[in-house]
Design a protein around this motif. Structure first.
Motif, PDB file in Angstrom:
ATOM      1  N   ASP A 117       1.010  -1.210   0.275  1.00 48.17           N
ATOM      2  CA  ASP A 117       0.054  -0.155   0.085  1.00 48.17           C
ATOM      3  C   ASP A 117       1.260   0.959   0.132  1.00 48.17           C
ATOM      4  O   ASP A 117       0.340   2.182  -0.729  1.00 48.17           O
ATOM      5  CB  ASP A 117      -0.664   0.280   1.270  1.00 48.17           C
ATOM      6  CG  ASP A 117      -1.933  -1.385   1.471  1.00 48.17           C
ATOM      7  OD1 ASP A 117      -2.386  -1.792  -0.178  1.00 48.17           O
ATOM      8  OD2 ASP A 117      -2.822  -1.198   2.333  1.00 48.17           O
ATOM      9  N   ASP A 118       1.881   1.305   0.705  1.00 44.44           N
ATOM     10  CA  ASP A 118       3.013   2.315   0.904  1.00 44.44           C
ATOM     11  C   ASP A 118       3.379   2.658  -0.710  1.00 44.44           C
ATOM     12  O   ASP A 118       4.153   4.038  -0.342  1.00 44.44           O
ATOM     13  CB  ASP A 118       4.494   1.741   1.515  1.00 44.44           C
ATOM     14  CG  ASP A 118       4.141   2.388   3.845  1.00 44.44           C
ATOM     15  OD1 ASP A 118       2.973   2.430   3.926  1.00 44.44           O
ATOM     16  OD2 ASP A 118       4.781   1.266   4.531  1.00 44.44           O
ATOM     17  N   VAL A 119       3.441   2.039  -1.450  1.00 46.08           N
ATOM     18  CA  VAL A 119       3.934   2.209  -3.024  1.00 46.08           C
ATOM     19  C   VAL A 119       2.791   2.117  -3.954  1.00 46.08           C
ATOM     20  O   VAL A 119       2.948   1.785  -5.132  1.00 46.08           O
ATOM     21  CB  VAL A 119       5.472   1.199  -3.754  1.00 46.08           C
ATOM     22  CG1 VAL A 119       6.456   1.302  -1.737  1.00 46.08           C
ATOM     23  CG2 VAL A 119       4.750  -0.659  -3.257  1.00 46.08           C
ATOM     24  N   SER A 120       1.223   2.598  -3.242  1.00 45.72           N
ATOM     25  CA  SER A 120       0.712   2.840  -4.235  1.00 45.72           C
ATOM     26  C   SER A 120       0.548   0.940  -4.979  1.00 45.72           C
ATOM     27  O   SER A 120      -0.304   1.420  -5.897  1.00 45.72           O
ATOM     28  CB  SER A 120       0.594   3.730  -4.840  1.00 45.72           C
ATOM     29  OG  SER A 120       1.054   4.857  -4.688  1.00 45.72           O
ATOM     30  N   THR A 121       0.538  -0.185  -4.186  1.00 44.36           N
ATOM     31  CA  THR A 121      -0.214  -1.120  -5.023  1.00 44.36           C
ATOM     32  C   THR A 121      -0.820  -1.596  -3.794  1.00 44.36           C
ATOM     33  O   THR A 121      -0.662  -0.909  -2.644  1.00 44.36           O
ATOM     34  CB  THR A 121       1.353  -2.100  -4.856  1.00 44.36           C
ATOM     35  OG1 THR A 121       2.584  -1.354  -6.006  1.00 44.36           O
ATOM     36  CG2 THR A 121       0.498  -3.178  -5.836  1.00 44.36           C
ATOM     37  N   ASP A 122      -1.879  -2.268  -4.441  1.00 48.99           N
ATOM     38  CA  ASP A 122      -2.831  -2.922  -3.882  1.00 48.99           C
ATOM     39  C   ASP A 122      -2.693  -4.429  -2.880  1.00 48.99           C
ATOM     40  O   ASP A 122      -2.642  -4.987  -3.680  1.00 48.99           O
ATOM     41  CB  ASP A 122      -4.041  -3.271  -4.840  1.00 48.99           C
ATOM     42  CG  ASP A 122      -5.050  -3.514  -3.618  1.00 48.99           C
ATOM     43  OD1 ASP A 122      -4.940  -3.733  -2.395  1.00 48.99           O
ATOM     44  OD2 ASP A 122      -6.309  -3.704  -4.253  1.00 48.99           O
ATOM     45  N   GLY A 123      -2.000  -3.906  -1.578  1.00 50.11           N
ATOM     46  CA  GLY A 123      -1.965  -5.128  -1.002  1.00 50.11           C
ATOM     47  C   GLY A 123      -2.433  -6.058  -0.784  1.00 50.11           C
ATOM     48  O   GLY A 123      -2.033  -7.628  -1.029  1.00 50.11           O
ATOM     49  N   LEU A 124      -4.245  -6.148  -0.520  1.00 52.81           N
ATOM     50  CA  LEU A 124      -5.207  -6.733  -0.120  1.00 52.81           C
ATOM     51  C   LEU A 124      -5.478  -8.004  -1.570  1.00 52.81           C
ATOM     52  O   LEU A 124      -5.996  -8.672  -1.490  1.00 52.81           O
ATOM     53  CB  LEU A 124      -6.158  -5.913   0.041  1.00 52.81           C
ATOM     54  CG  LEU A 124      -6.347  -4.997   1.558  1.00 52.81           C
ATOM     55  CD1 LEU A 124      -7.395  -4.888   1.714  1.00 52.81           C
ATOM     56  CD2 LEU A 124      -6.460  -7.051   2.669  1.00 52.81           C
ATOM     57  N   ASN A 125      -4.860  -7.149  -2.942  1.00 48.75           N
ATOM     58  CA  ASN A 125      -4.776  -7.984  -4.354  1.00 48.75           C
ATOM     59  C   ASN A 125      -4.187  -8.764  -3.973  1.00 48.75           C
ATOM     60  O   ASN A 125      -4.122 -10.246  -4.410  1.00 48.75           O
ATOM     61  CB  ASN A 125      -5.026  -6.898  -5.014  1.00 48.75           C
ATOM     62  CG  ASN A 125      -5.283  -7.309  -6.518  1.00 48.75           C
ATOM     63  OD1 ASN A 125      -6.385  -8.315  -6.502  1.00 48.75           O
ATOM     64  ND2 ASN A 125      -3.678  -7.313  -7.345  1.00 48.75           N
ATOM     65  N   LEU A 126      -3.079  -9.050  -3.654  1.00 44.19           N
ATOM     66  CA  LEU A 126      -2.035  -9.962  -3.209  1.00 44.19           C
ATOM     67  C   LEU A 126      -2.355 -11.179  -2.139  1.00 44.19           C
ATOM     68  O   LEU A 126      -2.291 -11.816  -3.337  1.00 44.19           O
ATOM     69  CB  LEU A 126      -0.839  -8.960  -3.192  1.00 44.19           C
ATOM     70  CG  LEU A 126       0.603 -10.284  -1.886  1.00 44.19           C
ATOM     71  CD1 LEU A 126       0.767 -11.112  -3.903  1.00 44.19           C
ATOM     72  CD2 LEU A 126       1.864 -10.423  -1.514  1.00 44.19           C
ATOM     73  N   ILE A 127      -3.201 -10.385  -1.178  1.00 46.94           N
ATOM     74  CA  ILE A 127      -3.985 -11.291  -0.480  1.00 46.94           C
ATOM     75  C   ILE A 127      -4.988 -12.537  -1.293  1.00 46.94           C
ATOM     76  O   ILE A 127      -5.186 -14.029  -1.001  1.00 46.94           O
ATOM     77  CB  ILE A 127      -4.480 -11.003   0.655  1.00 46.94           C
ATOM     78  CG1 ILE A 127      -3.687 -10.109   1.587  1.00 46.94           C
ATOM     79  CG2 ILE A 127      -5.245 -12.272   1.553  1.00 46.94           C
ATOM     80  CD1 ILE A 127      -1.866 -11.060   2.054  1.00 46.94           C
ATOM     81  N   ALA A 128      -5.491 -11.753  -2.278  1.00 48.48           N
ATOM     82  CA  ALA A 128      -6.763 -12.625  -3.280  1.00 48.48           C
ATOM     83  C   ALA A 128      -6.123 -13.246  -4.389  1.00 48.48           C
ATOM     84  O   ALA A 128      -6.308 -14.374  -4.881  1.00 48.48           O
ATOM     85  CB  ALA A 128      -7.650 -11.069  -3.359  1.00 48.48           C
TER      86      ALA A 128
END
Ligand code: G3P
Length: 217
Positions: free
Chosen positions: A138-149
């Motif tokens: 998230d800190d680098v404007s990338t969706d961290g939650l999407n990685l979990i999915a």
């Protein structure tokens, strides 16, 4: 969903443990340094202190970046306590060391995971846990939650047993979203756990119940 606390602070670990909802602890060299725990002997003793507070798994991270060093360090850590999980970095020698430990039934946590491909490698190496860092994405404007999915989807396709340990959780909404996405575990600071308690309607409702009780007594 398992709740791990991501800290080396013994008071915070005790507070979460006392609530009865704690399943384990994750640490890393930065969290140890934050508590002023330095030097191998002190760090090893601190891991034992943590294990004596919680009932579940306690991740202890190796510092070596080569296979032989990781194996040497990991074996020493595993000797400390049966709750210790060897935390290994997502690099080539880390994957190799993960396979080494999983072949010997020693629990592992592959850390610093930022992509589905890295998570796939960790599962192939038999990792007990894989730690995608959602807050840092998230800190680098990338969706961290999407990685979990994405990891959930891949692991379910092949029934990999590696548990998705959502790490770098920063706040309560991360916890709730990880639960919706089917992360097996989340690790976050104490505030991300106790913050789940908060709702103004609970406070207002309790205040009214107590006031009404007093009226009748
Ligand atoms: O578990 C990994 C975690 O310690 C990293 O959290 O907040 O430093 O990105 P953070």
């Amino acid at each position: 969903m398992k709740f791990f606390i991501d800290t080396a602070n013994l008071d915070q670990i005790k507070e979460a443990q006392d609530m009865g909802i704690l399943d384990g602890v994750t640490t890393n060299p930065s969290l140890m340094a934050k508590e002023g725990i330095t030097g191998t002997d002190n760090i090893m003793k601190h891991y034992v202190d943590i294990c004596n507070i919680v009932d579940g798994d306690v991740s202890a991270e190796v510092i070596s970046t080569d296979f032989d060093g990781m194996v040497r360090e990991g074996e020493a850590l595993a000797e400390l306590h049966d709750q210790i999980v060897i935390k290994l970095p997502m690099i080539k020698d880390g994957v190799k060391a993960c396979k080494y430990f999983s072949d010997r039934d020693i629990k592992t946590n592959v850390t610093l995971v930022f992509s589905p491909g890295q998570a796939l490698l960790a599962a192939k190496a038999g990792a007990t846990y894989v730690s995608p860092f959602i807050g840092r994405l998230d800190d680098v404007s990338t969706d961290g939650l999407n990685l979990i999915a994405e990891i959930r989807h891949i692991y379910d396709n092949y029934a990999f047993e590696t548990q998705i340990l959502a790490a770098s959780v920063r706040h309560t909404m991360h916890v709730i979203d990880c639960a919706k996405l089917g992360a097996d575990v989340m690790t976050g600071p104490l505030k991300s756990i106790v913050g789940l308690l908060n709702h103004p309607l609970t406070d207002i409702g309790l205040e009214k119940f107590l006031a009404d009780y007093k009226k009748g007594n």
